[in-house]
Structure formats: C-alpha cells, structure tokens
Design an enzyme around this catalytic site. Sequence first.
Site, mmCIF file in Angstrom:
data_model
loop_
_atom_site.group_PDB
_atom_site.id
_atom_site.type_symbol
_atom_site.label_atom_id
_atom_site.label_comp_id
_atom_site.label_asym_id
_atom_site.label_seq_id
_atom_site.Cartn_x
_atom_site.Cartn_y
_atom_site.Cartn_z
ATOM 1 N N ARG A 323 49.783 51.258 40.997
ATOM 2 C CA ARG A 323 49.467 51.503 39.584
ATOM 3 C C ARG A 323 50.353 52.625 39.022
ATOM 4 O O ARG A 323 50.772 52.569 37.875
ATOM 5 C CB ARG A 323 47.983 51.828 39.396
ATOM 6 C CG ARG A 323 47.581 51.939 37.925
ATOM 7 C CD ARG A 323 46.070 51.917 37.731
ATOM 8 N NE ARG A 323 45.513 50.582 37.776
ATOM 9 C CZ ARG A 323 45.408 49.755 36.735
ATOM 10 N NH1 ARG A 323 45.820 50.137 35.542
ATOM 11 N NH2 ARG A 323 44.899 48.564 36.867
ATOM 12 N N GLU A 735 39.374 54.631 31.495
ATOM 13 C CA GLU A 735 40.395 55.478 32.113
ATOM 14 C C GLU A 735 41.519 55.925 31.165
ATOM 15 O O GLU A 735 41.948 57.078 31.215
ATOM 16 C CB GLU A 735 41.033 54.755 33.310
ATOM 17 C CG GLU A 735 40.082 54.516 34.451
ATOM 18 C CD GLU A 735 40.723 53.628 35.507
ATOM 19 O OE1 GLU A 735 40.787 52.402 35.284
ATOM 20 O OE2 GLU A 735 41.178 54.162 36.520
HETATM 21 N N1 MTE Z 1 32.324 58.053 32.550
HETATM 22 C C1 MTE Z 1 31.302 58.758 33.069
HETATM 23 N N2 MTE Z 1 30.428 59.330 32.228
HETATM 24 N N3 MTE Z 1 31.153 58.914 34.415
HETATM 25 C C2 MTE Z 1 32.038 58.361 35.304
HETATM 26 O O1 MTE Z 1 31.882 58.510 36.509
HETATM 27 N N4 MTE Z 1 34.081 57.014 35.593
HETATM 28 C C3 MTE Z 1 35.336 56.561 34.982
HETATM 29 C C4 MTE Z 1 35.054 55.902 33.646
HETATM 30 N N5 MTE Z 1 34.211 56.729 32.837
HETATM 31 C C5 MTE Z 1 33.137 57.606 34.778
HETATM 32 C C6 MTE Z 1 33.224 57.464 33.374
HETATM 33 C C7 MTE Z 1 36.109 55.625 35.787
HETATM 34 S S1 MTE Z 1 37.142 56.222 36.971
HETATM 35 C C8 MTE Z 1 36.055 54.262 35.563
HETATM 36 S S2 MTE Z 1 37.047 53.199 36.426
HETATM 37 C C9 MTE Z 1 35.163 53.679 34.564
HETATM 38 O O2 MTE Z 1 34.388 54.666 33.889
HETATM 39 C C10 MTE Z 1 34.254 52.637 35.218
HETATM 40 O O3 MTE Z 1 33.393 52.056 34.336
HETATM 41 P P1 MTE Z 1 33.734 50.821 33.347
HETATM 42 O O4 MTE Z 1 34.705 49.934 34.024
HETATM 43 O O5 MTE Z 1 32.416 50.196 33.136
HETATM 44 O O6 MTE Z 1 34.279 51.439 32.100
HETATM 45 MO MO1 MOS Z 2 38.015 54.267 38.332
HETATM 46 S S1 MOS Z 2 39.425 55.502 39.212
HETATM 47 O O1 MOS Z 2 38.990 52.834 38.566
HETATM 48 O O2 MOS Z 2 36.873 54.229 39.567
#
Ligand code: MTE
Ligand code: MOS
Length: 797
Positions: A323, A735
Amino acid sequence: MKAVKVRLKARGVIAEMTHVPHESASFHVTGEAIYIDDIPVNDQLLVGRVVYSPHAHASITSFDLSEARTIGGVHAVLSSRDIPGHNQMGPVVKDELCLAEGDVVCVGQAMFLIAAETEEQCHEAERAIKVSYKPLETILTIEAAMEKNSLMGPPAIIERGDVQGALRSAQHRVKGELHTGPQEHWYLESQVCLCIPGEGRDIFVHSSTQHPSETQALIAEVLGIGKNEVRVEVRRMGGAFGGKETQGNHSACWAALLCHATGRPVKIRLFRDDDMKITGKRHRFLSRYEAGFDNDGLIHAMNIDLNSDGGCATDLSFAIMQRAMLHVDNAYFIPNARVIGRVWKTNLPSNTAFRGFGGPQGMAVIEAIIDRIARHLKMDPVEIRKRNFYGTDSRNTTPYGQTVENNRLPLLYDCLMQSSEYRKRRIEIGRFNAGNEFFKKGIALTPVKFGISFTTSFLNQAGALVLIYKDGTVLVNHGGTEMGQGLHTKIRQIAAAEFGIPLDRVKVNATDTSKVPNTSATAASAGTDLNGMAVKNAIDTLKVRMAESMARLWTEKNPDKPSKAVDIVFKNDAIADSAHSGRSISFAEAIPHLYLRQVSLGTTGFYRTPAIGWDKEKGYGKPFHYFAFGMAVTEVLLDTLTGRHTILRADILHDVGDSINPQIDLGQVEGGYIQGNGWVTTEEVKWDEKGNLLTHSPDTYKIPSVQDIPKDFRTELLQGVPNPGTIRKSKAVAEPPLMLSLSTWLAIKDAVSAVGNHEIEPEFSLPATNEVIVLSIERIRANKILRPGVTVSVRGE
Ligand code: MTE
Ligand code: MOS
C-alpha cells in the site's frame, strides 16, 4: 465559485435526512456501553497474565516453572510445551510463535502464561519463574538490518516508463532520504480478551478484535479444535486503529490457552505499559528518492526505495509495504516511475496495521519531494502540486496501471484555495515573518488520493444475516466490527432505509462468528462499503419474498385486479402496491401475515467487490474499486526558540461521496487529521540500545490532546459528488483523512524555512518534534549545508 455554491446549497438537505447520532453515543457518555472488561462473569473468573521476554534476542537455555505452579491461587503456568494444538499465531505467514520456543526474538515476546485468582498472585508466580538465557546478536534499526541483509522476504517493484533516461534528461533533479517514525495506536481500551469454557471443547470468546474470524481460526489452531467449536463475539472495541487487525488475536490465543488449561473463564487485559511494549506499531520507514523535474516544476521521473522495519515477524508487513508503494504517487501523475519496497527484519515487536496502512509513509515521500522542488524553484508549493495533479482525461493513469476515475482533485483544489483564502494568508504570513524574529508562521496545502479496497483482492467480500421478528423489529448481523468509527450506525441507517422503516425498529447485533462465517477484518476503510452491500443484498432477498407473498395476498382478496410483486414498494414504514391505491399495510402489521403465510423472514446476504484485480508480482492492475480524495490547508505558528508549534487554522475539504452520516464522517475526518498530526509532530517512539521501549506510557509518549486541536478548525464534506457503484453512493472515510496531516508537517517546515528567509532548505524528518525543529533551526542559523548526500543539482553541474 460554482462548486462552493452547490456545496452549500446541498448541505442543509443532506444534514436533515441523515442527522443520526452514533448508535452507542448515549451509552458511551453514560458509561453504560459494555466493553469486555465490563462483562459480568461468575466467581470462577481467573486473571490471565502474559510473561514476556526481557531480551531482544537470546536463546532460552533453560526454564523452570515448578515453583511458580505451587503458589496459592495459581491455576496454571504454561509454556510452549503446554500448547495442545499448533504453536502459531502468524496471521498470513506462520512465523509468529504463540509462546516462545528456543529463542526469543524481541523484548515483549510472550514466553509463559499464568492464570490465577488475583493479579497479585500472577505477579508472585511471575517472580518465581526461573529462566536462563544466552544473549544473541540483535538488530534494532533498518540500517543495521540492511548491513546484515536481514530481509523479511523478496523486494517488490512497481515500474513504468524509462526512469533512468528521464532522470538523466531532466532539467533538475532532487535526491534525498526521508525517515518517517513509528506510531503507537493508543486505543483507549488496551488489548483484552475474555474466554468462557462451554460443554465439551466449546469455547466462547469475547475479544477486542477487528478480525473475529481470524481470532476464531487462530484459537482453533492453538487449541487443536474445530472452528465450529470456537465462537467469537465483538460488541465493540474501545478503539483499534489497525492495532487490533491482527494483534487482538494474540491476547485471545493466550486467554484461550489458559481457559482450556484451567476449565475456567479467563480474562487477559494488558496493562497499558505492557500493551505498549508487547504490541507492534506503525512501521517506520527509511525512504530514498530521486526525482527529475523541469523549470515549471513538472515531475518527469521518480525513483524511490522504500524500506520498512517489519519487526521480528511478518504480520501484515508485505501488504503494508504494498500500500505504501501504491501511494507514493499520491495525487500526482508521474510518467516515469520506479518504486522498490523492502521489508527488513529486526528484533523489535512485529509492526502492524495502523490507519492508512503504509499509505502515509508512501505519501510523505512524494509530498517531501514536491516541497523540495518548490523551494528549489522558489515557487509556492501549491503551484507545483496543482501542475502535477492527475488529469481527468489525460495524465490520469497511476504507475501501476489503474485509471484515476471521478477525479475530485481539481474541484477540491479550487474550492479549498478559495474557502481557505490561501493566497491572501500567504501574503499576510510573509509580512508577519518579516516583522518577527522569534515567531514564524508557515502554511501548507496537501492533497490525499487514497485507494479503497483490500489490495489482497479476495478479501473484498462480506456477509450478513438479517432477521425480521414477528413484532416487526429487525436484527441485523454482519461481519464488520465496531471500534468507534460508526459502522453499526451506518449499517442501521442502511437497513432502515432499504426496508423503509424507522431507525428504532432496527438493531445491529454484536459481531458473532456463529452468525456470519469467514469474514474479512474490518479494515482498509471498507467496513461500510462491504458489509453495507451484504446487508442490502440480504434485505433485497427478503423484500422479494415479502413482495411476492403480499402480492398473492392482495390478489387472492381481489382476483380481478391482481397485484404484481414488482409493483410492491417498501417506504414510509409500510408495504404498498404502487399500482393499486388502497393496497397498503404497515410494515409491523404485515409481518404476522407473512409469518402465517409461512414466508421465511430471515436470510443471509453476500457481497464481493466487482471488477478489481491486481497482479502483485507484476505490480500492475486495478487494485482499487475507487479512490477517496481530500485536501487540507494548515497554518502554524512556531516558537523558534523552543520548537513548539500551534495550529492557528486548518481548513479541510474531504470527499465522502453522498454521506450516509455527515456527523460521523466529519468526526472521522477531524479525528483522522488530528491522529495524523500526532504522527507528524509529537509522537516519538524510542528504544534503548538493548531494544527496550523507552516511550511506554503517556508520560513519555505524547499523543495529541485537546490543546493540539487547531484554534480555528474548519472541516467540510464535498457535496454533490455521488460515488457510483457503492452503497447509497457513499465513499469510505476512515483512513484517508489521517494523511491530511502532512499539511501540518509541511506548514511547520515552511515556518522553519522562514527562519532562513527561505534561502536555506531545512532538514526535515518525520515526526517534526520540538527537538527536530530546534536542531533544524540551529543549522539554518549557523547557515550550514544540511545533510551530506542530499543535493539539488541543476543539469550540467
Ligand atoms: N475510528 C475510531 N473512532 N476508532 C478506530 O479504531 N479505526 C480506523 C478508522 N476509524 C478507528 C476509526 C481504521 S484503521 C479503519 S481501517 C477504519 O476506521 C475501520 O472502519 P470502517 O472500515 O468501518 O471505516
Ligand atoms: Mo485499518 S489500518 O485498515 O485497520
């Protein structure tokens, strides 16, 4: 101007339709939300503890657990010899032992497990364990790993065009090296797992994991039992950020082993310092680059070497490197490009996923290059950025062959340059800097283009199980997990909208491997995209069944005027025949009829992302379903005597397609940016020369706090840009906003550069800690040439 108007007009409408708070918001605030540590268990519950290696690399010459096992209240003390199944917890490559055997390969590697009635008894038992070691040679840096040729695996490459030729013939070249640092996840809930034994070999697992199916699989493997005997449930995580994509599995496997050995419920919850020492972090990178550009700042070629510190085991390192390689172009068309990625093996805990998954490390390189080009040509970096942006009809393919479709960069740029008043502020900043010796201001705009999909293409699949009960309430099960990001809230909205019923009739169940099998991790920002579509698919199936039965019912009552299933609609909390007025029944009333007519009111759904595929050997294909775009302008005030910075103002414009939930999306954008600001400024991970983590608690590791939020924070979602081919035309959000923080990093660099009146280029690594900043300023004040080997050369020199 036009786009701004459209944006503002559409805003009120969308906000009205989708103003839905997080489904657990009130529970979070009142403390009612149940995290694993809150789950009531009977008095049989034992405390689990993991005893980890104090050495970065050593062979275990002998150990003795006998005394520890005799301590009162201690129910089990386990070593690798006590593992009934396979001693492995590597998620992809099986190179990660569950408990050390023979050698230890990092400080923090699990060696023994203890289950006792109290925490104190665990500590007493730990002190009674006797181990002798023979120290071995350690590798603690990427540079040392390079010297020892300690590669984790073969390098990967992406290449297009004639890089050497284009570099040679370029009017200018820039060459250099960039270090980007690790980052600790700092989820509020540390790693935790509660295992409860059932009858026979059954085990019920409450795990704080982003990947329940993998947790289930690894527990089955270490215990030597079937996956159908392991049930993993995740109600919610208290934050994860990638840190529980694979490494939630570890505490789960350890707790499962203790549960199996004692026949009692066991809970492992890592103490914060232990969590920080044991678990992996964002990969640090050492990147080397050369780029060729012309007098207008147009980039013709880049040659980039990415090197990451994988730590002691593979974990997700190769996917993360991939990535990173797929994001060194960020928002820019570079006709001749060569990117090589190497993962190095060191004696540190295995590094892992962290929001952005290598993307931030890759993007930092190109953003650093562009900044240097601008400084060399004495042009505003926004000009260089704009000139190199991907085009819409031409100059729109990435080095790996994917066309950049629905390019939002020009729109974002025009809107944000205007709304942020960039040009006016640039002039004001110049004036301020001319009149201030010790305080300097800086400003930077950076874009983000982030690919959405797992680059391991088969992972782009999701399942759901939707159940309608006789009272008309709906229970939705899907494979995604809730970590605070609002996935369950969005899924609930999707289900309610697809059935045309009010939100309060829909509940999203805790994620449960016994409801949906073989799921992918909730990661890659794709949680809503994948699971939302799977839920819709299940609901579509149910609606067809329900419509057919209702049509038959109405036809039976009036055979002269038959109803047709295709005319049946689900809206306004009712099921109605759109072709015959008067044929309408409320959703809740219809369900008992459908039940009596023996219609199946529960079904599964499935989704796989269409038309993506990518050959990682060739470095070519279409890895992403689409791209997410965003842009930020950050302005900082720098105290040049202490290196302390304040963010005066941040303007963010981010593209989430048609937002399913703007409040949640804004929260993700703001949160991501702030979390990224931590990575680029204050979050510094340090180890001593023996591989002991020095920054293992909040008093030595500084994450952003409320004072670090921009004084003037303006975040907006781009409006009127539906995303084709996704659930409710939305876009992933999670992300990409983290990488908007590169604007903070470069705004600080801009302020530092002002110290030397923009005549001398600052040396700049990431994070730009106060120390880095002050040293950089000192060098400028001493008017020294910065780093040997880092030169900007003009053709003919
Ligand atoms: N937001 C919160 N509040 N807490 C989290 O742990 N993780 C992030 C993001 N936002 C996270 C977050 C990461 S690394 C990812 S990959 C995505 O949320 C995963 O959730 P989604 O695919 O449902 O957006
Ligand atoms: Mo998020 S780093 O893809 O869990």
